[in-house]
Write an enzyme that holds these catalytic residues in place. Structure first.
Site, PDB file in Angstrom:
ATOM      1  CB  CYS A 168      -0.101  -4.093  -2.952  1.00 61.48           C
ATOM      2  SG  CYS A 168      -1.146  -5.393  -2.298  1.00 61.48           S
ATOM      3  CB  CYS A 171       1.367  -7.350  -1.407  1.00 61.00           C
ATOM      4  SG  CYS A 171       0.045  -6.788  -2.419  1.00 61.00           S
ATOM      5  CG  ASP A 172       4.702  -5.093  -0.891  1.00 60.23           C
ATOM      6  OD1 ASP A 172       4.808  -6.314  -1.092  1.00 60.23           O
ATOM      7  OD2 ASP A 172       4.633  -4.254  -1.801  1.00 60.23           O
TER       8      ASP A 172
END
Ligand code: NAP
Length: 348
Positions: A168, A171-172
């Protein structure tokens, strides 16, 4: 006493089904999933895939704007931190999901933070067992467990999960370990292009690893990648091994050619997978008809019925084609209406 309807899953499909079922006086019980390390690793925590994204620009009703006042007044105390973090650009994935959860709860849906791990659909009422040991009976069930990101399955990939390996980017990608460093994205579809483009904002450069000589992505997404000077597509290549060490995690990747036997190494501080999804149907094997790719089969066109009468499916668990928040919400609404009408037809 058996529940009228149990909803399994907590993405847009699950919450929309819950809102409709609650408003139809069916007193729905939602199993939103458990907060476990395994679910975190698999990307199957409560609130689903949208909770792992940033801006959501395509959910109708949320144009760009400052929602912080709305979030303060609409969410429970424990989730008001979202209002403080709000970036004033429209709704984010986690905000949207908390809003949907709150709306379902306002309408009267009851919520269990637990996974359903076993079902018995052989007799009615149906029986469901949870990870936490709860056993419930239900006259109707709506399956809305969604899908999760795929991994390559290499031991070295597993070793460095959350130490440079991620599925992701949104997200990261902004984590300090990835900033101004070369990164690798695996895949050639729209997701890979989207992730590579997003990561190019943080990384020094992005290598997109694709196993063929042509992208699968739509032209507009492919062009975005091919015209981005910070992205290089490594054609006809697959990941042979993720390289790294215990101290720093990922340091690079060894690529293998798909046209000859050659290998080569790339320096990278992270590897992002974008190679498709797997539906969350492990607990449904042998209980309801699944496609060869393990998605729940909708048995009647434009209905959410499954091979088991009284069991309905909504969202990405049954849809590998549209996979959008608003299509999932739409089929969640359909599943609740289908369940309501089916229960009425049974005199339940
Ligand atoms: P996808 O279209 O199935 O693409 C998966 C990519 O991963 C393909 O390029 C595939 O290679 C590659 N791949 C699969 N398994 C692999 C493996 N084991 N090793 C190496 N490469 C592997 O999946 P997606 O990109 O997640 O998109 C899914 C759907 O969502 C599509 O309909 C897409 O249009 C949609 N979507 C749309 C947007 C958007 O419009 N903004 C954004 C994201 C997704 P091959 O090409 O060789 O098969």
């Amino acid at each position: 006493m058996a529940e009228h309807v149990v909803i399994v899953g907590s993405g847009p499909a699950g919450w929309t089904a819950a809102i409709y079922a609650a408003r139809a006086n069916l007193n729905p019980l939602v199993f939103e999933g458990a907060v476990t390390e395994e679910n975190r690793q698999d990307g199957t925590l409560p609130l689903g895939q949208l909770a792992l994204t940033t801006e959501v620009e395509n959910f109708p009703g949320f144009p760009a704007g400052d929602l912080s006042g709305f979030l303060t007044t609409s969410l429970d105390e424990e989730h008001r931190y979202l209002a403080d973090m709000h970036h004033k650009q429209g709704v984010s994935g986690p905000e949207l999901m908390h809003l949907m959860r709150k709306q379902a709860s306002n309408c009267g849906a009851r919520i269990e933070t637990d996974d359903i791990v076993e079902v018995d659909f052989s007799n009615r009422p149906f029986k469901l067992k949870s990870l936490g040991g709860k056993e419930v009976e239900a006259e109707a069930v709506i399956l809305a467990t969604g899908a999760r990101a795929n991994y390559l399955g290499l031991p070295s990939e597993d070793k460095y999960k959350n130490r440079g390996v991620s599925a992701c980017a949104v997200c990261d990608g902004a984590l300090p370990r990835f900033r101004n460093k070369p990164l690798v994205v695996v895949g050639g579809g729209d997701s890979a292009c989207e992730e590579a483009d997003y990561l190019s904002k943080f990384a020094s450069m992005v290598h997109m690893i694709h196993r063929r000589d042509e992208l699968r992505a739509s032209k507009v997404m492919a062009d975005r990648v091919l015209n981005n000077p910070k992205i290089t597509v490594e054609w006809n290549s697959v990941i042979d091994e993720v390289l790294g060490n215990d101290e720093t995690g990922v340091t690079g990747a060894r690529l293998k050619s798909t046209v000859d036997d050659s290998t080569r190494e790339l320096e990278a501080s992270g590897m992002f997978l974008a190679i498709g999804h797997t539906p969350n149907t492990r607990f449904l094997e042998g209980k309801v008809d699944l496609t060869p790719k393990k998605y729940v089969v909708w048995t009647t066109p434009f209905r959410t019925t499954t091979s088991v009468e009284g069991v309905f499916a909504a969202g990405d668990v049954a849809d590998d084609y549209y996979r959008q928040a608003c299509t999932a919400a739409g089929t969640g609404c359909m599943a609740a209406l289908d369940a309501e009408r089916w229960l009425a037809s049974q005199g339940l």
